[in-house]
Write an enzyme that holds these catalytic residues in place. Structure first.
Site, mmCIF file in Angstrom:
data_model
loop_
_atom_site.group_PDB
_atom_site.id
_atom_site.type_symbol
_atom_site.label_atom_id
_atom_site.label_comp_id
_atom_site.label_asym_id
_atom_site.label_seq_id
_atom_site.Cartn_x
_atom_site.Cartn_y
_atom_site.Cartn_z
ATOM 1 N N HIS A 58 0.849 -1.187 0.000
ATOM 2 C CA HIS A 58 0.000 0.000 0.000
ATOM 3 C C HIS A 58 0.887 1.241 0.000
ATOM 4 O O HIS A 58 0.693 2.159 -0.816
ATOM 5 C CB HIS A 58 -0.922 -0.016 1.219
ATOM 6 C CG HIS A 58 -1.613 1.287 1.492
ATOM 7 N ND1 HIS A 58 -2.613 1.786 0.704
ATOM 8 C CD2 HIS A 58 -1.424 2.213 2.463
ATOM 9 C CE1 HIS A 58 -3.019 2.958 1.191
ATOM 10 N NE2 HIS A 58 -2.316 3.240 2.253
ATOM 11 N N TRP A 74 7.082 0.079 3.822
ATOM 12 C CA TRP A 74 7.600 0.750 2.629
ATOM 13 C C TRP A 74 9.022 1.235 2.873
ATOM 14 O O TRP A 74 9.777 1.478 1.935
ATOM 15 C CB TRP A 74 6.677 1.920 2.217
ATOM 16 C CG TRP A 74 6.969 3.230 2.849
ATOM 17 C CD1 TRP A 74 6.577 3.642 4.102
ATOM 18 C CD2 TRP A 74 7.697 4.330 2.291
ATOM 19 N NE1 TRP A 74 7.028 4.912 4.348
ATOM 20 C CE2 TRP A 74 7.717 5.369 3.263
ATOM 21 C CE3 TRP A 74 8.348 4.544 1.073
ATOM 22 C CZ2 TRP A 74 8.342 6.596 3.044
ATOM 23 C CZ3 TRP A 74 8.976 5.781 0.843
ATOM 24 C CH2 TRP A 74 8.962 6.776 1.826
ATOM 25 N N SER A 88 13.173 6.770 -13.895
ATOM 26 C CA SER A 88 12.130 7.563 -14.533
ATOM 27 C C SER A 88 12.052 8.952 -13.913
ATOM 28 O O SER A 88 11.983 9.965 -14.610
ATOM 29 C CB SER A 88 10.788 6.832 -14.387
ATOM 30 O OG SER A 88 9.713 7.695 -14.632
ATOM 31 N N SER A 89 12.092 9.011 -12.584
ATOM 32 C CA SER A 89 11.987 10.305 -11.899
ATOM 33 C C SER A 89 13.173 11.194 -12.223
ATOM 34 O O SER A 89 13.021 12.406 -12.402
ATOM 35 C CB SER A 89 11.946 10.116 -10.388
ATOM 36 O OG SER A 89 10.752 9.503 -10.006
ATOM 37 N N GLU A 140 12.056 13.126 0.061
ATOM 38 C CA GLU A 140 10.987 12.491 -0.721
ATOM 39 C C GLU A 140 9.617 13.003 -0.302
ATOM 40 O O GLU A 140 8.764 13.261 -1.139
ATOM 41 C CB GLU A 140 11.062 10.975 -0.545
ATOM 42 C CG GLU A 140 9.835 10.188 -0.982
ATOM 43 C CD GLU A 140 9.588 10.214 -2.476
ATOM 44 O OE1 GLU A 140 10.519 10.617 -3.210
ATOM 45 O OE2 GLU A 140 8.477 9.852 -2.898
ATOM 46 N N SER A 178 -1.309 27.239 -4.861
ATOM 47 C CA SER A 178 -0.948 28.641 -5.118
ATOM 48 C C SER A 178 -1.491 29.156 -6.435
ATOM 49 O O SER A 178 -1.498 30.355 -6.669
ATOM 50 C CB SER A 178 0.572 28.800 -5.100
ATOM 51 O OG SER A 178 1.079 28.434 -3.840
ATOM 52 N N HIS A 204 13.293 10.651 11.896
ATOM 53 C CA HIS A 204 12.613 9.368 11.755
ATOM 54 C C HIS A 204 13.307 8.308 12.596
ATOM 55 O O HIS A 204 12.892 7.161 12.596
ATOM 56 C CB HIS A 204 12.627 8.919 10.291
ATOM 57 C CG HIS A 204 11.978 9.892 9.362
ATOM 58 N ND1 HIS A 204 10.632 9.849 9.064
ATOM 59 C CD2 HIS A 204 12.490 10.936 8.663
ATOM 60 C CE1 HIS A 204 10.345 10.833 8.215
ATOM 61 N NE2 HIS A 204 11.452 11.503 7.957
ATOM 62 N N LYS A 233 3.820 30.067 4.263
ATOM 63 C CA LYS A 233 3.013 29.749 3.076
ATOM 64 C C LYS A 233 1.519 29.746 3.420
ATOM 65 O O LYS A 233 0.693 30.297 2.687
ATOM 66 C CB LYS A 233 3.416 28.411 2.491
ATOM 67 C CG LYS A 233 4.813 28.423 1.886
ATOM 68 C CD LYS A 233 5.131 27.120 1.182
ATOM 69 C CE LYS A 233 4.631 27.098 -0.234
ATOM 70 N NZ LYS A 233 5.467 27.871 -1.141
ATOM 71 N N ARG A 278 2.231 0.634 15.109
ATOM 72 C CA ARG A 278 1.952 0.485 13.682
ATOM 73 C C ARG A 278 2.205 -0.927 13.220
ATOM 74 O O ARG A 278 2.948 -1.671 13.875
ATOM 75 C CB ARG A 278 2.985 1.315 12.888
ATOM 76 C CG ARG A 278 2.718 2.733 12.661
ATOM 77 C CD ARG A 278 3.939 3.342 12.031
ATOM 78 N NE ARG A 278 3.887 3.210 10.590
ATOM 79 C CZ ARG A 278 4.709 3.840 9.767
ATOM 80 N NH1 ARG A 278 5.646 4.612 10.263
ATOM 81 N NH2 ARG A 278 4.611 3.686 8.496
#
Lengths: 355, 529
Positions: free
Chosen positions: B81, B146, B173-174, B259, B272, B307, B335, B454
């Site tokens: 997921h 993940w 690809s990115s 990321e 914006s 993290h 912002k 979790r």
């Protein structure tokens, strides 16, 4: 107006005690000085965030209601203001410093594991904890602590199954051998692991420390009062990650001394008693996790089609597979503490069921 | 696709009518609009695949006990997921927006490297196939979260190898897409469009592209080391061989933290654009918004270990990362204040894009607050690896990134297709999403605070009622997304003809083109004053 405000504050005040000790909505009731500091820090920061939220989104809501085309408001065209930008950069920065100061003090206190009264090593295994009392009263005591909730209760989805689960007060949070510690003493916990990363966590103590294979970390706590405190492994460690809880029983000093001497006596008789655990007993404790479900390709208990060819390989070969591991099965089924004789007894038990 | 046929009919001059049609058109296209469409359809598909996996998770967690899945399969569900939503849904969706919008917004005919653009997209379906195929190999899909921490990830079956290859391909690809975006933005702006006159969406993608180029190779390094530890006898993350499991976390999160900003900065860009258009007022504090975005991006490189507060780093490390993480709240707050100042004294209407944009500001900010709470190390020690973290990142990624994607889709789809979308359906989509989103994820804050970890398939009884609520919300949220698909499909197929500028307050260059725009957006560059 005044009575409206009075009613509002009365409502808040009535709510507040619920917030203070509502274990459903907030951190668990703190049972150590550090846990109390964390609890208060969280309350402070949450309140600051709530105030900022109300101010900022009150403003936005006002704009949404008043400054809409349907209300006839005409758009002004201003689009910059350096002063305002500076102000709303500086003020949040100052608020952050206000939060960082008490937090810094708590970080430093949490790190200070010096001069403990006793030290206990907690080793994470897949999937249970092992405890070794290293220094202080109780030195030398050593045991494993596994989930005590029966597997059948977890997987029983009949109506009675659900009812029995609801009746099991500490479902998934109970173990066979809890960690026993004296209250009021500084307990240093050393963490490490046997295989993958686990994490030793007791929310009521405000303690969480990763258990890393090949490395040694530490943390500490001092329990305020006697009681049983429960936690869980807090780092994904494989399929039974949710099933390796931690239970700490804090007792008065006198009771602790008693417990220590009982443990020492048991250790002497353990060597003799080790043989008392039979094949079925070992199977139910260790093997059922995979052989009961067929997980990771394990031949299921009683599955004659799967066991037939294996039985043909001979008892000795199957003993070797179980002792040394085979494919996804770790050596001794992941229970390195068990003597070979008990593993063999479990193999005999599985072979008999598969005939 | 009808969008493309609409192009051809609206502009009879089309001297590129000899470009292929049908399937070959989509396989060989080098057109930024076609490629944008491909990315968006791919992202939408992966969103539903990831969504089904989430429903599998929430079905199991509806009640205590193990009802549906073995615990190892449950771990596959949570892992996949996450991987599918991050790499298959959110990131490609934003690249789809980049492709559609950037050339039009800067007055360019197409992207700088049109053929590489095609290759960037077509790497994704094979990567996704590899990833999903991992469910069907022995041992199943990756099941280490993940975040695939070692040494757990080194223990897994061949599904983990498929996942690693998929990540490599998606990373390539990115990186290619980002090179394309940077080159396009720096070199192909219309005359008169200085950097500080670019639309903010273009700025946010410029900065995001730099982040991608900086960190995707780091992820590639981390997963390659996992691969060699698994198969080629290395011991990068194996303490018994002299390695360090915690090093994986450092390398992964050095990628992982930028990321998450890669996944939110384009969202900030979309919001914006939408807010000024519907407030009929210019964006407040344009330069501050640019500097704030750049600050967030730079800061994102120095906060990764938040993290890892529980791994056992020294107090000095915990303090540094706590302070740095708290600092990000400042430009982010700037912002939010600027968006509200844009709305202030405007003349607002609340069509679907504006609903999602306002909803974004409310709910993303809640995620921002829980992020600030998590930044405080002592509090994080309690909340790390609990449902509080799950609540936090779903608030910023779903109510943040996903709602911004919805806002952008409803905002720009009239331009893309030449048809207005069904406003009633759009409003239903918004309100149902908003309500069910909060029903699903708000209780998770309480679960985390109360002590629920979790990544567990079964839980203690005190967590039962909020889990039931969250599961009901999840199914409601999932079903509501069908309204989106129906609405988009209807809009592509037909609907009220869209004006060149259906939104009164919109003022960027794409609104000077017809709806739908010609196959090559600006054959001659416009002059920007």
């Amino acid at each position: 107006m005044i009575s409206q405000w009075a009613r509002f504050w009365v409502a808040v005040a009535a709510f507040a005690p619920a917030l203070a000790s509502a274990d459903r909505y907030n951190l668990q009731t703190p049972q150590t000085p550090i846990a109390r500091e964390i609890y208060d820090l969280h309350t402070l920061i949450l309140l600051i965030c709530c105030v900022i939220f109300v101010v900022v989104f009150g403003t936005m809501t006002y704009a949404i209601i008043k400054h809409r085309k349907a209300a006839g408001h005409k758009a002004e065209q201003f689009h910059e203001n350096t002063t305002v930008e500076i102000v709303w950069t500086i003020i949040p920065f100052i608020i952050l410093i206000g939060m960082a100061y008490p937090a810094t003090k708590t970080v430093i206190q949490m790190k200070d594991t010096s001069s403990p009264d006793m030290t206990i090593k907690a080793t994470g295994y897949q999937w249970k904890w092992g405890y070794d009392y290293l220094t202080g009263e109780g030195q030398g005591i050593s045991f494993f602590s596994s989930l005590a909730t029966p597997r059948e209760l977890i997987t029983d989805n009949s109506a009675e199954g659900h009812k029995k689960r609801e009746a099991q007060a500490h479902y998934l949070l109970e173990v066979d051998n809890p960690v026993v510690v004296p209250v009021g003493k500084k307990i240093r916990i050393i963490t490490t692991a046997n295989d993958v990363i686990h994490s030793w966590w007791v929310p009521a103590f405000g303690v969480k420390q990763d258990a890393i294979p090949g490395f040694v970390r530490d943390t500490w706590f001092k329990v305020d009062k006697p009681g049983i405190y429960r936690g869980q492994c807090a780092e994904l460690c494989g399929k039974e990650h949710g099933f390796m809880p931690i239970v700490v029983e804090a007792v008065e000093a006198g009771k602790y001394t008693q417990w220590v001497s009982e443990q020492n006596k048991k250790a002497l008789t353990n060597v003799a008693a080790a043989g008392a655990l039979d094949g079925k007993g070992v199977y139910d404790k260790v093997c059922v996790a995979c052989h009961g479900t067929g997980a990771a390709g394990a031949p299921k208990f009683g599955d004659k089609a799967a066991w037939g060819p294996r039985i043909k390989q001979g008892q000795d070969t199957l003993y070797q597979h179980a002792l040394k591991g085979i494919r996804a099965m770790p050596p001794k089924g992941g229970a390195p503490d068990l003597p070979d004789a008990q593993i063999k007894a479990a193999v005999d038990y599985l072979m008999a069921a598969g005939k | 696709m009808d969008a493309a046929h609409a192009h051809d009919h609206a502009h009879g001059h089309d001297d590129h009518a000899h470009h292929p049609s049908g399937l070959m058109r989509w396989i060989t296209t080098t057109n930024h609009k076609d490629i944008g469409t491909l990315y968006l359809i791919f992202a939408c598909t992966m969103f539903f695949v990831g969504g089904v996996l989430a429903l599998g998770i929430r079905a199991e967690l509806f009640q205590p006990g193990l009802q549906f899945w073995r615990p190892d399969f449950f771990n596959e569900l949570t892992t996949m997921h996450g991987l599918i939503m991050v790499f298959g849904a959110i990131m490609p969706a934003f690249v789809g927006f980049a492709n559609w919008q950037i050339p039009m917004m800067i007055g360019a005919p197409d992207m700088a490297f049109a053929r590489m653009n095609n290759w960037s997209f077509w790497l994704l379906p094979p990567a996704a196939t590899l990833l999903v195929a991992s469910f069907f190999v022995p041992g199943g899909a990756p099941a280490a979260g993940w975040t695939i921490y070692a040494p757990l990830s080194t223990q897994m079956g061949p599904g983990m190898d498929l996942g690693i290859f998929a990540l490599h391909i998606m990373g390539a690809s990115s990186i290619m897409g980002s090179i394309n975006i940077i080159t396009t933005i720096l070199n192909m702006r219309a005359p008169g469009m200085t950097m500080m006159k670019m639309p903010l969406f273009v700025w946010t993608w410029l900065i995001t592209a730099y982040l991608l180029i900086a960190v995707m190779p780091v992820l590639a390094g981390a997963v390659t080391m996992v691969l060699t530890d698994r198969h080629f006898g290395t011991n990068f993350f194996n303490a018994a061989g002299g390695g360090d499991p915690v090093m994986f976390q450092h390398i992964f999160w050095f990628f992982g933290h930028p990321e998450v900003y890669i996944m939110i900065l384009p969202a900030f860009g979309i919001i914006s654009q939408v807010i000024p258009a519907f407030a009929r007022k210019p964006l407040f504090g344009y330069s501050s918004m640019v500097y704030a975005t750049a600050s967030i991006a730079i800061l994102s490189f120095i906060v990764w270990a938040h993290h890892m507060f529980t791994v056992g780093m020294p107090a000095a490390g915990q303090l540094f990362f706590m302070y740095a993480t708290m600092l990000i709240a400042v430009p982010t707050g700037v912002k939010v204040f600027n968006w509200i100042a844009t709305m202030w004294k405007g003349s607002m209407t609340f069509e679907t894009p504006m609903l999602f944009a306002c909803g974004f500001i409310f709910v993303f900010s809640m995620g921002g607050f829980t992020g600030l709470i998590l930044a405080i190390t002592p509090v994080d020690i309690q909340l790390q690896d609990t449902y509080y973290v799950v609540a936090h990142f779903h608030y910023v990624l779903v109510a943040g990134s996903l709602f911004a994607i919805f806002a952008g889709t409803y905002f720009w789809i009239p331009k893309w297709t030449g048809h207005m979308y069904d406003e009633t359906l759009g409003k239903w989509h918004f309100w149902l999403s908003m309500i069910f989103f909060n029903v699903t994820f708000f209780p998770m804050h309480f679960l985390g605070l109360a002590g629920m970890p979790r990544r567990i398939p079964d839980y203690a009884l005190q967590f039962a009622d909020f889990n039931m609520v969250a599961s009901i919300g999840a199914f409601g949220f999932g079903l509501s997304q069908l309204l989106f698909v129906i609405g988009v499909y209807k809009c592509i197929k037909g609907g009220e003809k869209a004006a060149q500028k259906p939104w009164e307050g919109a003022d960027t260059l794409e609104w000077t083109l017809p709806s739908p725009p010609p196959y090559h957006s600006f054959e001659t560059p416009p002059t920007v004053k």
